[in-house]
Write a protein that holds these residues in place. Structure first.
Motif, PDB file in Angstrom:
ATOM      1  N   ILE A  87     -16.383   0.969 -13.348  1.00 38.20           N
ATOM      2  CA  ILE A  87     -15.321  -0.025 -13.152  1.00 38.20           C
ATOM      3  C   ILE A  87     -15.295  -0.504 -11.705  1.00 38.20           C
ATOM      4  N   ARG A  88     -15.477   0.405 -10.757  1.00 36.96           N
ATOM      5  CA  ARG A  88     -15.499   0.021  -9.340  1.00 36.96           C
ATOM      6  C   ARG A  88     -16.652  -0.936  -9.062  1.00 36.96           C
ATOM      7  N   ASP A  89     -17.809  -0.651  -9.646  1.00 36.68           N
ATOM      8  CA  ASP A  89     -18.967  -1.528  -9.436  1.00 36.68           C
ATOM      9  C   ASP A  89     -18.715  -2.917 -10.020  1.00 36.68           C
ATOM     10  N   GLU A  90     -18.044  -2.956 -11.174  1.00 38.81           N
ATOM     11  CA  GLU A  90     -17.808  -4.237 -11.845  1.00 38.81           C
ATOM     12  C   GLU A  90     -16.718  -5.057 -11.149  1.00 38.81           C
ATOM     13  N   LEU A  91     -15.676  -4.404 -10.683  1.00 39.57           N
ATOM     14  CA  LEU A  91     -14.532  -5.127 -10.122  1.00 39.57           C
ATOM     15  C   LEU A  91     -14.567  -5.234  -8.602  1.00 39.57           C
ATOM     16  N   GLY A  92     -15.443  -4.509  -7.967  1.00 38.20           N
ATOM     17  CA  GLY A  92     -15.624  -4.650  -6.524  1.00 38.20           C
ATOM     18  C   GLY A  92     -14.396  -4.284  -5.717  1.00 38.20           C
ATOM     19  N   ASP A  93     -14.033  -5.172  -4.789  1.00 39.44           N
ATOM     20  CA  ASP A  93     -12.934  -4.900  -3.860  1.00 39.44           C
ATOM     21  C   ASP A  93     -11.564  -4.854  -4.525  1.00 39.44           C
ATOM     22  N   ALA A  94     -11.465  -5.266  -5.775  1.00 37.32           N
ATOM     23  CA  ALA A  94     -10.182  -5.210  -6.477  1.00 37.32           C
ATOM     24  C   ALA A  94      -9.724  -3.763  -6.671  1.00 37.32           C
ATOM     25  N   LYS A 141      -9.454  -0.138  -5.038  1.00 37.49           N
ATOM     26  CA  LYS A 141      -9.482   0.561  -3.755  1.00 37.49           C
ATOM     27  C   LYS A 141      -9.977   1.993  -3.897  1.00 37.49           C
ATOM     28  N   ASP A 142      -9.675   2.616  -5.039  1.00 38.18           N
ATOM     29  CA  ASP A 142     -10.084   4.005  -5.238  1.00 38.18           C
ATOM     30  C   ASP A 142     -10.083   4.316  -6.728  1.00 38.18           C
ATOM     31  N   ALA A 143     -10.981   5.198  -7.119  1.00 35.74           N
ATOM     32  CA  ALA A 143     -11.037   5.685  -8.509  1.00 35.74           C
ATOM     33  C   ALA A 143     -11.310   7.174  -8.463  1.00 35.74           C
ATOM     34  N   HIS A 144     -10.444   7.961  -9.087  1.00 30.39           N
ATOM     35  CA  HIS A 144     -10.634   9.406  -9.077  1.00 30.39           C
ATOM     36  C   HIS A 144     -10.087   9.999 -10.366  1.00 30.39           C
ATOM     37  N   VAL A 145     -10.539  11.204 -10.666  1.00 27.56           N
ATOM     38  CA  VAL A 145     -10.093  11.926 -11.860  1.00 27.56           C
ATOM     39  C   VAL A 145      -9.143  13.027 -11.407  1.00 27.56           C
ATOM     40  N   ARG A 146      -7.965  13.061 -12.021  1.00 25.14           N
ATOM     41  CA  ARG A 146      -6.989  14.104 -11.719  1.00 25.14           C
ATOM     42  C   ARG A 146      -6.344  14.574 -13.013  1.00 25.14           C
ATOM     43  N   LEU A 147      -6.305  15.870 -13.199  1.00 22.85           N
ATOM     44  CA  LEU A 147      -5.712  16.486 -14.383  1.00 22.85           C
ATOM     45  C   LEU A 147      -6.280  15.889 -15.667  1.00 22.85           C
ATOM     46  N   GLY A 148      -7.582  15.673 -15.647  1.00 22.15           N
ATOM     47  CA  GLY A 148      -8.262  15.185 -16.835  1.00 22.15           C
ATOM     48  C   GLY A 148      -7.995  13.740 -17.188  1.00 22.15           C
ATOM     49  N   GLU A 149      -7.549  12.945 -16.211  1.00 19.02           N
ATOM     50  CA  GLU A 149      -7.247  11.539 -16.472  1.00 19.02           C
ATOM     51  C   GLU A 149      -7.757  10.670 -15.335  1.00 19.02           C
ATOM     52  N   LEU A 150      -8.373   9.557 -15.679  1.00 22.27           N
ATOM     53  CA  LEU A 150      -8.906   8.629 -14.685  1.00 22.27           C
ATOM     54  C   LEU A 150      -7.788   7.797 -14.088  1.00 22.27           C
ATOM     55  N   CYS A 151      -7.786   7.700 -12.765  1.00 22.10           N
ATOM     56  CA  CYS A 151      -6.748   6.935 -12.064  1.00 22.10           C
ATOM     57  C   CYS A 151      -7.405   5.907 -11.152  1.00 22.10           C
ATOM     58  N   LEU A 152      -6.951   4.671 -11.255  1.00 18.79           N
ATOM     59  CA  LEU A 152      -7.430   3.593 -10.390  1.00 18.79           C
ATOM     60  C   LEU A 152      -6.316   3.150  -9.462  1.00 18.79           C
ATOM     61  N   GLU A 153      -6.627   2.987  -8.182  1.00 16.34           N
ATOM     62  CA  GLU A 153      -5.722   2.350  -7.242  1.00 16.34           C
ATOM     63  C   GLU A 153      -6.279   0.972  -6.937  1.00 16.34           C
ATOM     64  N   VAL A 154      -5.482  -0.060  -7.202  1.00 19.65           N
ATOM     65  CA  VAL A 154      -5.997  -1.424  -7.139  1.00 19.65           C
ATOM     66  C   VAL A 154      -5.198  -2.265  -6.154  1.00 19.65           C
ATOM     67  N   GLU A 155      -5.790  -3.380  -5.751  1.00 18.18           N
ATOM     68  CA  GLU A 155      -5.093  -4.339  -4.899  1.00 18.18           C
ATOM     69  C   GLU A 155      -3.984  -5.013  -5.697  1.00 18.18           C
ATOM     70  N   ARG A 156      -2.825  -5.193  -5.066  1.00 12.22           N
ATOM     71  CA  ARG A 156      -1.666  -5.751  -5.768  1.00 12.22           C
ATOM     72  C   ARG A 156      -1.973  -7.121  -6.374  1.00 12.22           C
ATOM     73  N   ASP A 157      -2.644  -7.975  -5.633  1.00 17.96           N
ATOM     74  CA  ASP A 157      -2.888  -9.343  -6.100  1.00 17.96           C
ATOM     75  C   ASP A 157      -3.931  -9.418  -7.209  1.00 17.96           C
ATOM     76  N   GLU A 158      -4.608  -8.311  -7.482  1.00 18.47           N
ATOM     77  CA  GLU A 158      -5.671  -8.314  -8.492  1.00 18.47           C
ATOM     78  C   GLU A 158      -5.250  -7.650  -9.800  1.00 18.47           C
ATOM     79  N   ILE A 159      -3.989  -7.249  -9.908  1.00 25.12           N
ATOM     80  CA  ILE A 159      -3.586  -6.439 -11.064  1.00 25.12           C
ATOM     81  C   ILE A 159      -3.817  -7.164 -12.390  1.00 25.12           C
ATOM     82  N   LEU A 160      -3.553  -8.448 -12.441  1.00 21.49           N
ATOM     83  CA  LEU A 160      -3.719  -9.175 -13.704  1.00 21.49           C
ATOM     84  C   LEU A 160      -5.182  -9.192 -14.121  1.00 21.49           C
ATOM     85  N   ASN A 161      -6.101  -9.440 -13.166  1.00 19.14           N
ATOM     86  CA  ASN A 161      -7.532  -9.446 -13.478  1.00 19.14           C
ATOM     87  C   ASN A 161      -8.011  -8.063 -13.896  1.00 19.14           C
TER      88      ASN A 161
END
Length: 210
Positions: free
Chosen positions: A12-19, A21-41
């Motif tokens: 997902i990071r490779d596909e969405l690029g700078d949109a 900010k971070d992708a990590h796995v915690r407690l068996g669940e994938l979490c993405l931190e994204v730019e506010r202005d890119e949430i809809l995309n």
């Protein structure tokens, strides 16, 4: 499982690029931190991409961190029934900066975003009906903000003379106290009356058993 989620996060990071900010796995669940202005995309991509197919929006909620410059985190929880996978998407914003509504992607976001607005005061751009959903008409403030007083600002009662509900400033019958549980008169005691008798009987039973 964590390895597969990490690979999905990297994809997902490779596909969405700078949109993203971070992708990590915690407690068996994938979490993405994204730019506010890119949430809809980001939300559109997660729903439509064949490797994701997060077709169900479970909820939208928020967290308040008053010590941060952007004190609020808006959190989107999505489910892919095709891949039996969940993902959490987070973004940061402040008191004055609204976030794009995702109701155009998921209709179910309508009430979730209204709840976030009601409880935290976070605005959503292009929301079709952004108004309070849990609190009463004319309610002041946003109850889940950390700086919201526990007592609120007003209380309501039914007035027999006026034959209607009236709002009045909160009046406390006693001064608010913070309980430190150091006094025997405050908090739950570990030893309740009668416990010493039970211990004595238990000791006697052990002695007889010997």
């Amino acid at each position: 499982m964590d390895t597969a989620l990490k690979e999905l996060g990297d994809f997902i990071r490779d596909e969405l690029g700078d949109a993203v900010k971070d992708a990590h796995v915690r407690l068996g669940e994938l979490c993405l931190e994204v730019e506010r202005d890119e949430i809809l995309n980001v939300i559109k991509y997660l729903r439509d991409d064949a490797n994701c197919q997060f077709s169900t929006l479970l909820d939208v909620c928020a967290v308040d961190y008053p010590e941060r410059t952007e004190r609020f985190e808006v959190v989107y929880n999505l489910l892919s029934m095709t891949h039996n996978t969940r993902i959490r998407v987070k973004l940061s914003t402040d008191e004055d900066t609204p976030v794009a509504s995702v109701t155009s992607v998921f209709n179910s976001a309508n009430w979730w975003e209204r709840e976030v607005w009601d409880m935290f005061g976070i605005g959503f751009i292009d929301h079709p009906d952004l108004r309070r959903i849990l609190t009463d008409y004319g309610f002041e403030g946003h109850p889940l903000r950390k700086d919201f007083p526990l007592t609120g600002y007003v209380e309501l009662r039914y007035d027999d003379e006026q034959k209607r509900v009236v709002y009045e400033p909160v009046k406390l019958t006693q001064e608010f106290r913070t309980f430190d549980f150091l006094s025997p008169w405050e908090g739950v005691q570990r030893m309740l009356p009668g416990d010493e008798k039970a211990e004595t009987e238990a000791d006697a039973a052990k002695q007889e058993a010997k």
